[in-house]
Design an enzyme around this catalytic site. Structure first.
Site, PDB file in Angstrom:
ATOM      1  CB  CYS A 131      11.735 -11.746  71.942  1.00  0.00           C
ATOM      2  SG  CYS A 131      12.354 -12.118  70.277  1.00  0.00           S
ATOM      3  CB  CYS A 134      12.256 -15.592  71.196  1.00  0.00           C
ATOM      4  SG  CYS A 134      13.863 -15.016  70.580  1.00  0.00           S
TER       5      CYS A 134
END
Length: 175
Positions: A131, A134
């Site tokens: 991700c 993130c």
């Protein structure tokens, strides 16, 4: 089980993984809690039995109960967040990025250990789960806590090696 057991289970073609796993566990750029917590969080993130057993066995006497719980919590919360935020980031419709997530994430605010260490665990798990959104968020937080590029990179290296070891051992188990 231990890391030595994981290394001995790896086939010859994965010799580089054996070497990297050994050298990463001897790294001194991270504290013991940071290093072993990242390893445990990544083991839970990949979720294969051999990896969880091997890493858990290795870190059992190296992490406090609070750090062990935090590493597992980082894998759990990032397992949710990485899917959600990666999806929002990949979707063409920008509206999803403006909507509240409406997902409980209390552990991020009160992880039970130093915030920087929990962020480092979350960084490593976010690398395993792929991700980018993130990764950027955790990297920014880690910088605020004074971690260096080399320390952050080490968490990514731990994630990469544990993920690769898990994939090789899983693939070999189906033969």
């Amino acid at each position: 089980m231990s890391i030595a057991d994981l290394k001995s289970a790896l086939p010859d073609y994965a010799k580089d993984l054996k070497l990297n796993l050994g050298s990463l566990m001897n790294e001194t750029i991270l504290s013991e809690q940071q290093k072993y917590g990242c390893a445990l969080a990544c083991a839970y993130a990949v979720g294969t039995a051999d990896i969880v057993k091997g890493i858990s066995g290795e870190v059992a006497d190296k992490l406090s109960p609070e750090a062990t719980k935090a590493a597992k919590a980082a894998a759990a919360i990032m397992g949710m967040n990485n899917i959600y935020y990666r999806s929002v980031h990949l979707m063409k419709a920008d509206v999803y990025g403006t909507l509240p997530a409406k997902l409980r994430m209390n552990v991020i605010g009160a992880p039970g250990i130093e915030k920087a260490d929990f962020e480092l665990y979350s960084m490593a798990v976010s690398a395993v789960n792929g991700c980018g959104m993130c990764l950027d968020a955790h990297e920014a937080e880690l910088r605020k806590h004074g971690l260096t590029s080399e320390q952050i990179q080490t968490s990514l290296r731990i994630a990469a090696v544990i993920n690769a070891v898990a994939r090789v051992l899983q693939a070999e188990s189906v033969i």
